[in-house]
Design an enzyme around this catalytic site. Structure first.
Site, short mmCIF file in Angstrom:
data_model
loop_
_atom_site.label_atom_id
_atom_site.label_comp_id
_atom_site.label_asym_id
_atom_site.label_seq_id
_atom_site.Cartn_x
_atom_site.Cartn_y
_atom_site.Cartn_z
CG ASP A 167 0.47 -2.04 5.95
OD1 ASP A 167 -0.44 -2.12 6.79
OD2 ASP A 167 0.33 -1.48 4.85
CD GLN B 203 -6.95 -4.33 4.32
OE1 GLN B 203 -7.85 -5.05 4.74
NE2 GLN B 203 -7.19 -3.10 3.90
CG HIS C 96 -1.90 0.98 1.40
ND1 HIS C 96 -1.65 2.28 1.77
CD2 HIS C 96 -3.24 0.89 1.23
CE1 HIS C 96 -2.80 2.94 1.82
NE2 HIS C 96 -3.78 2.13 1.49
CE LYS D 287 -7.32 0.11 6.32
NZ LYS D 287 -8.06 0.55 5.14
CB CYS E 117 -3.69 3.31 -1.45
SG CYS E 117 -4.80 4.68 -1.14
N1 PMP Z 1 -2.00 -0.58 4.51
C1 PMP Z 1 -2.95 -1.31 3.94
C2 PMP Z 1 -2.62 -2.68 3.47
C3 PMP Z 1 -4.24 -0.78 3.81
O1 PMP Z 1 -5.19 -1.51 3.22
C4 PMP Z 1 -4.50 0.52 4.28
C5 PMP Z 1 -5.88 1.13 4.15
N2 PMP Z 1 -6.41 1.08 2.87
C6 PMP Z 1 -3.45 1.22 4.88
C7 PMP Z 1 -2.21 0.65 4.98
C8 PMP Z 1 -3.64 2.61 5.39
O2 PMP Z 1 -4.57 2.66 6.40
P1 PMP Z 1 -5.01 4.09 6.95
O3 PMP Z 1 -5.53 4.86 5.77
O4 PMP Z 1 -6.05 3.79 7.95
O5 PMP Z 1 -3.80 4.73 7.52
#
Ligand code: PMP
Length: 426
Positions: free
Chosen positions: A219, A222, A142, A245, A384
């Protein structure tokens, strides 16, 4: 084998036969799921990878906090301040238990996973990486686990190496092995891909990273919401995730780090709470975790996240993971038999509850728009993960993502909606 993979293997037989969660009673806890999006069209929410819905327990906890004992934390000796501090620190303890942290002080509240990853890059990275040092990222990251490292690499003249993604959506482990020969200082990797659903074999990756002296920055945005996470068993050094999430409020995230690393790291942001003593020209930083929590933290949000973790624990993370496996297996079968649909990511086996797909001749935004007329909420775009979409020569995909409250009937609604899309776009 990863613990979650082992659990899945043991349970595939059961999961294939029966639904593992009582969907009706779980769904009744989520007010949003009971609304209609248009006259008479019930919501089918398949966008939990972007953000999850919130159960009553969390909504009520946050409301109760603001209504009954709203106060700032750590700075007062009056009753409300003490109550707020007790609740805030209690949430930290429960979150520490949820991920099996060695101690509650290893849990730092941030605004979200993105801020947690930026904290690692800007604090640990700035202090420990020097010109020419290498860091390993992956092609499935991401942007939150790419851009902070790219910014640091520009500032410090670092080399970025990339683990490629294979056609089947798994990381190329032999390329990783080769990159390790360059003795990187850090391996920054997602636990579960938000596009492909790939579950990376983290324990093995962290062990290999450690064998060449590299830290592993995970990270977990998910994974923490969906499968049992034990940060100590994973052998990671940092693990970041977002509250929103995982049934919690927006505005709160977590960075877990090993205490001995956090203690040596300089503060990231300066201000109130992160100091022990301030002089006119200098300051002494506070102990962890407060050293990294400058200013008034997301108090109500962290307390809400504590309630979310209680809720998920009561349902059971093993059961949630099993339920999602059961759903994604069915969703993949239904999508793959649909004429013109291509689904990206591992075809079977262990896989997170996300299905990113394209439908021949139809732009993903059109798919999402037409599905919305049937009440089906999916996301369309690059999620993203632009480099990952480049890897598969895609500009965008439509993504259906599942959570503990979704049902196989909702997968059927998705498929019915896709027939509508096909009819409209020929
Ligand atoms: N990493 C992953 C794998 C994600 O799916 C997301 C959210 N789409 C993020 C990081 C970022 O999360 P946040 O926008 O809550 O900081």
């Amino acid at each position: 084998m990863e613990p979650a993979q082992k659990a899945l293997m043991l349970n595939t037989g059961i999961a294939a036969q029966a639904m593992t969660l009582d969907s009706a009673s779980i769904r009744s806890e989520f007010p949003t799921l009971n609304r209609e999006v248009r006259d008479g069209v019930p919501l089918v929410y398949l966008d939990s990878a972007a953000t999850s819905q919130k159960p009553r327990q969390v909504l009520e906890k946050v409301e109760r906090f603001y209504r009954d004992c709203n106060a700032n934390v750590h700075r007062g000796i009056h009753t409300l301040a003490e109550e707020a501090t007790t609740q805030y620190e209690g949430a930290r303890e429960r979150i520490a238990d949820f991920i099996n942290a060695g101690a509650a002080r290893e849990v730092i509240f941030t605004g979200n996973a993105t801020q947690a990853l930026n904290l690692v890059a800007q604090s640990w990275g700035r202090a420990n990486l020097y010109k020419g040092d290498r860091i390993v990222l992956t092609e499935m990251e991401h942007h939150s686990n790419l851009v902070p490292w790219q910014m640091l690499a520009t500032e410090k003249d670092l080399r970025i190496d990339i683990i490629p993604v294979r056609d089947d959506g798994e990381l190329d482990q032999s390329e990783f092995d080769k990159l390790l020969r360059n003795k990187p200082k850090a391996v920054c990797i997602t636990h579960v891909s938000n596009v492909l659903g790939t579950v990376n074999p983290l324990a093995r990756i962290a062990e290999k990273a450690r064998s060449v002296g590299a830290l592993t920055v995970v990270d977990g945005a998910q994974s923490a919401p969906h499968l049992p996470v034990d940060v100590q068993a994973l052998g990671a050094d940092f693990f970041a995730f977002s509250g929103h999430k995982m049934c919690g409020p927006t505005g709160v995230g977590v960075l877990w780090g090993r205490a001995e690393l956090l203690q040596l790291m300089p503060p990231f942001l300066g201000g109130g709470d992160m100091i022990k003593r301030v002089y006119l020209r200098d300051f002494e930083p506070n102990e962890i975790p407060y050293k990294f929590e400058a200013g008034t933290p997301p108090i109500g949000e962290a307390i809400g996240l504590g309630a979310a973790v209680d809720f998920l624990t009561d349902v059971g993370m093993d059961a949630i993971w099993q339920h999602e496996q059961w759903l994604i297996k069915y969703a993949l079968e239904r999508l793959e038999e649909f004429p013109g649909v291509t689904v990206y990511g591992p075809a079977g086996g262990v896989r997170g509850g996300v299905a990113a797909f394209t439908l021949e001749g139809v732009h993903p935004h059109d798919i999402a728009q037409v599905l919305d007329t049937s009440g089906v909420a999916v996301r369309a775009g690059h999620h993203c993960a632009m480099p990952l979409h480049d890897r598969f020569n895609l500009v965008a995909t439509a993504r259906a993502s599942f959570y503990l409250y979704n049902t196989r009937d909702e997968v059927d609604e998705l498929i019915r909606g896709l027939y509508k899309v096909k009819d409209l776009f020929g």
